[in-house]
Design an enzyme around this catalytic site. Structure first.
Site, PDB file in Angstrom:
ATOM      1  N   ASP A  29       0.940  -1.294   0.107  1.00 19.93           N
ATOM      2  CA  ASP A  29      -0.210   0.015   0.181  1.00 19.93           C
ATOM      3  C   ASP A  29       0.990   1.333  -0.077  1.00 19.93           C
ATOM      4  O   ASP A  29       1.930   1.288   0.508  1.00 19.93           O
ATOM      5  CB  ASP A  29      -0.935   0.034   1.219  1.00 19.93           C
ATOM      6  CG  ASP A  29      -2.064   0.859   1.295  1.00 19.93           C
ATOM      7  OD1 ASP A  29      -2.388   1.354   0.046  1.00 19.93           O
ATOM      8  OD2 ASP A  29      -2.445   1.301   2.069  1.00 19.93           O
ATOM      9  N   ARG A  33       0.053   7.892  -2.615  1.00 21.20           N
ATOM     10  CA  ARG A  33       0.649   8.494  -2.039  1.00 21.20           C
ATOM     11  C   ARG A  33       1.797   9.126  -2.120  1.00 21.20           C
ATOM     12  O   ARG A  33       2.402  10.257  -2.270  1.00 21.20           O
ATOM     13  CB  ARG A  33       0.274   8.388  -0.481  1.00 21.20           C
ATOM     14  CG  ARG A  33      -0.999   8.660   0.092  1.00 21.20           C
ATOM     15  CD  ARG A  33      -1.194   8.122   1.428  1.00 21.20           C
ATOM     16  NE  ARG A  33      -1.222   6.705   1.309  1.00 21.20           N
ATOM     17  CZ  ARG A  33      -1.189   5.821   2.211  1.00 21.20           C
ATOM     18  NH1 ARG A  33      -0.817   5.985   3.465  1.00 21.20           N
ATOM     19  NH2 ARG A  33      -1.606   4.622   2.043  1.00 21.20           N
ATOM     20  N   HIS A  46       1.888   3.541  -8.875  1.00 21.48           N
ATOM     21  CA  HIS A  46       1.835   2.143  -9.482  1.00 21.48           C
ATOM     22  C   HIS A  46       2.878   1.772 -10.218  1.00 21.48           C
ATOM     23  O   HIS A  46       3.421   0.360  -9.978  1.00 21.48           O
ATOM     24  CB  HIS A  46       0.393   1.776 -10.144  1.00 21.48           C
ATOM     25  CG  HIS A  46      -0.765   2.141  -9.367  1.00 21.48           C
ATOM     26  ND1 HIS A  46      -0.872   1.767  -7.951  1.00 21.48           N
ATOM     27  CD2 HIS A  46      -1.867   2.887  -9.630  1.00 21.48           C
ATOM     28  CE1 HIS A  46      -2.087   2.356  -7.509  1.00 21.48           C
ATOM     29  NE2 HIS A  46      -2.636   2.939  -8.395  1.00 21.48           N
ATOM     30  N   LEU A 140      10.736 -20.876  -4.570  1.00 20.98           N
ATOM     31  CA  LEU A 140       9.837 -20.012  -3.957  1.00 20.98           C
ATOM     32  C   LEU A 140       8.487 -19.906  -4.484  1.00 20.98           C
ATOM     33  O   LEU A 140       8.584 -20.241  -5.832  1.00 20.98           O
ATOM     34  CB  LEU A 140      10.721 -18.552  -3.969  1.00 20.98           C
ATOM     35  CG  LEU A 140       9.599 -17.400  -3.884  1.00 20.98           C
ATOM     36  CD1 LEU A 140       9.367 -17.171  -2.308  1.00 20.98           C
ATOM     37  CD2 LEU A 140      10.594 -16.103  -4.295  1.00 20.98           C
ATOM     38  N   ARG A 203      -4.681  -2.017   9.006  1.00 16.89           N
ATOM     39  CA  ARG A 203      -5.853  -2.948   8.907  1.00 16.89           C
ATOM     40  C   ARG A 203      -5.623  -3.882   7.806  1.00 16.89           C
ATOM     41  O   ARG A 203      -4.343  -3.663   7.193  1.00 16.89           O
ATOM     42  CB  ARG A 203      -6.906  -1.802   8.387  1.00 16.89           C
ATOM     43  CG  ARG A 203      -6.624  -1.058   7.141  1.00 16.89           C
ATOM     44  CD  ARG A 203      -7.883  -0.010   6.834  1.00 16.89           C
ATOM     45  NE  ARG A 203      -7.641   0.735   5.615  1.00 16.89           N
ATOM     46  CZ  ARG A 203      -7.467   2.108   5.762  1.00 16.89           C
ATOM     47  NH1 ARG A 203      -7.428   2.449   6.851  1.00 16.89           N
ATOM     48  NH2 ARG A 203      -7.148   2.654   4.730  1.00 16.89           N
ATOM     49  N   SER A 205      -8.011  -4.848   5.432  1.00 13.99           N
ATOM     50  CA  SER A 205      -8.533  -4.437   3.951  1.00 13.99           C
ATOM     51  C   SER A 205      -9.097  -5.832   3.436  1.00 13.99           C
ATOM     52  O   SER A 205      -8.589  -5.921   2.027  1.00 13.99           O
ATOM     53  CB  SER A 205      -7.621  -3.486   3.135  1.00 13.99           C
ATOM     54  OG  SER A 205      -7.307  -2.577   3.856  1.00 13.99           O
ATOM     55  N   GLU A 216       1.897 -13.317  12.377  1.00 17.41           N
ATOM     56  CA  GLU A 216       2.225 -12.122  13.025  1.00 17.41           C
ATOM     57  C   GLU A 216       2.071 -10.919  12.180  1.00 17.41           C
ATOM     58  O   GLU A 216       2.186 -11.050  10.689  1.00 17.41           O
ATOM     59  CB  GLU A 216       3.903 -12.240  13.139  1.00 17.41           C
ATOM     60  CG  GLU A 216       4.345 -13.185  14.329  1.00 17.41           C
ATOM     61  CD  GLU A 216       3.693 -12.772  15.462  1.00 17.41           C
ATOM     62  OE1 GLU A 216       3.794 -11.963  15.881  1.00 17.41           O
ATOM     63  OE2 GLU A 216       3.420 -13.862  16.338  1.00 17.41           O
TER      64      GLU A 216
HETATM   65  C1  IPE Z   1      -5.307  -2.809   0.011  1.00 19.33           C
HETATM   66  O1  IPE Z   1      -4.970  -1.269  -0.278  1.00 19.33           O
HETATM   67  C2  IPE Z   1      -5.236  -3.312  -1.183  1.00 19.33           C
HETATM   68  C3  IPE Z   1      -4.026  -3.565  -1.997  1.00 19.33           C
HETATM   69  C4  IPE Z   1      -2.830  -3.352  -1.730  1.00 19.33           C
HETATM   70  C5  IPE Z   1      -4.008  -4.233  -3.339  1.00 19.33           C
HETATM   71  P1  IPE Z   1      -6.021  -0.252  -0.543  1.00 19.33           P
HETATM   72  O2  IPE Z   1      -5.400   0.658  -0.411  1.00 19.33           O
HETATM   73  O3  IPE Z   1      -7.143  -0.521  -1.280  1.00 19.33           O
HETATM   74  O4  IPE Z   1      -6.747  -0.488   0.950  1.00 19.33           O
HETATM   75  P2  IPE Z   1      -7.691   0.385   2.106  1.00 19.33           P
HETATM   76  O5  IPE Z   1      -8.993   1.084   0.925  1.00 19.33           O
HETATM   77  O6  IPE Z   1      -6.564   1.657   2.345  1.00 19.33           O
HETATM   78  O7  IPE Z   1      -8.338  -0.158   3.093  1.00 19.33           O
HETATM   79  C1  IPE Z   2      -1.757   0.378  -3.202  1.00 17.31           C
HETATM   80  O1  IPE Z   2      -1.411   1.641  -3.258  1.00 17.31           O
HETATM   81  C2  IPE Z   2      -1.867  -0.310  -4.653  1.00 17.31           C
HETATM   82  C3  IPE Z   2      -3.325  -0.781  -4.933  1.00 17.31           C
HETATM   83  C4  IPE Z   2      -4.199  -0.536  -4.180  1.00 17.31           C
HETATM   84  C5  IPE Z   2      -3.557  -1.328  -6.123  1.00 17.31           C
HETATM   85  P1  IPE Z   2      -2.672   2.588  -3.297  1.00 17.31           P
HETATM   86  O2  IPE Z   2      -3.104   2.993  -4.649  1.00 17.31           O
HETATM   87  O3  IPE Z   2      -3.664   2.145  -2.316  1.00 17.31           O
HETATM   88  O4  IPE Z   2      -1.856   3.925  -2.647  1.00 17.31           O
HETATM   89  P2  IPE Z   2      -2.443   4.947  -1.544  1.00 17.31           P
HETATM   90  O5  IPE Z   2      -2.736   3.986  -0.135  1.00 17.31           O
HETATM   91  O6  IPE Z   2      -3.679   5.496  -2.117  1.00 17.31           O
HETATM   92  O7  IPE Z   2      -1.386   5.903  -1.303  1.00 17.31           O
HETATM   93 MG    MG Z   3      -4.128   2.448  -0.258  1.00 12.17          MG
END
Ligand code: IPE
Ligand code: IPE
Ligand code: MG
Length: 263
Positions: A29, A33, A46, A140, A203, A205, A216
């Site tokens: 995640d 940002r 991404h 792996l 979290r 998610s 863990e």
């Molecule tokens: C969780 O991240 C899904 C992936 C990393 C693919 P999100 O950015 O979608 O999760 P929330 O919305 O913050 O809970």
């Molecule tokens: C995780 O990064 C990648 C996916 C959910 C596909 P985000 O796109 O959720 O990035 P943030 O959390 O908005 O920074």
């Molecule tokens: Mg995110």
């Protein structure tokens, strides 16, 4: 000794006193940002995240982790702007094409879990081909969670189990945790030891709900594109320093560990 054996040898030495988790899962995640603080569009993050995927696979391969499950796209991520979803699908296709040969060369098995039915026919075909090509690899398993949801996984397992009961292959009285576990999408992988989430949120998610029972948790503020081999090593070292008690007392664990003491 070939190159792979040399790497294994060096890393076994380096890991001599580290308890390496067998199965690590990562909620990757923070891409959006990461891009936004650089004044770029979310999709730039991404694309940058692909390098962190490569680094994680390399570290997992070298440190002796057996399975690495990466959350690439959740069942809830379809609700994002259409353009972002499109870029994520294209990126998945592109990475599949560009990386599979390299994974295969490194003895890595590639697998995808999740509901693949909404993906394009060509993407589904590429996934199947990659899984077939790498199915006997041993070093792996890289397991990509795509259109994955933990609740979907449990419901899907329940549906398949009911079908088996209807076909009289399974008796309701045979159903226990271990049988149920053989119907979830990670059935062929070791139990989940360590769940890492980057990006600062604490979290799950809707990730591996069933599998998290005794995992863990490791949360880091590092945004996914900045997660490199050192960051992964720090997570594994933190895991290694923990005492997993599985309901027992600390003293019971210390007694059984001292019987196995390696370092
Ligand atoms: C969780 O991240 C899904 C992936 C990393 C693919 P999100 O950015 O979608 O999760 P929330 O919305 O913050 O809970
Ligand atoms: C995780 O990064 C990648 C996916 C959910 C596909 P985000 O796109 O959720 O990035 P943030 O959390 O908005 O920074
Ligand atoms: Mg995110």
């Amino acid at each position: 000794m070939d190159v792979n054996d040399l790497a294994d040898h060096a890393n076994n030495k380096e890991n001599a006193c580290i308890k390496v988790p067998k199965h690590v899962a990562i909620i990757m995640d923070g891409n959006g940002r990461w891009a936004q603080v650089r004044g770029k569009r979310r999709t730039f993050g991404h694309k940058a995240g692909v390098e962190a995927v490569r680094a994680s696979v390399k570290y997992a391969r070298e440190s002796g982790i057996q399975s690495l499950t990466l959350f690439a796209f959740s069942s809830e991520n379809w609700k994002r702007p259409q353009e972002e979803v499109g870029v994520l699908m294209d990126l998945f296709s592109f990475v599949l094409k560009s990386e599979v040969k390299r994974l295969h060369k490194n003895d890595i098995r590639f697998k995808v879990i999740g509901d693949l039915s909404p993906f394009s026919a060509s993407l589904q075909k590429k996934i199947k081909q990659a899984e077939e090509l790498t199915q006997n690899n041993q070093a792996l398993t890289v397991n990509i969670a795509a259109n994955y949801g933990g609740r979907w996984d449990i419901v899907n397992a329940a549906k398949r189990l009911v079908e088996e009961v209807q076909e009289a292959k399974v008796k309701p009285s045979d159903i226990d945790e271990s049988l149920f576990d053989s119907f979830v999408s990670t059935a062929d992988l070791p139990d989940l030891d360590l769940l890492i989430r980057t990006g600062g949120d604490h979290r799950i998610s809707n990730f591996l709900l069933w599998q998290c029972a005794y995992a863990e948790f490791y949360f880091t503020d590092t945004l996914w594109p900045d997660f490199n081999e050192d960051a992964f090593r720090a997570a594994v070292e933190d895991f290694s320093s923990r005492q997993r008690r599985f309901g027992l007392t600390g003293e019971q664990i210390m007694t059984s560990e001292s019987e196995l003491q390696a370092c």
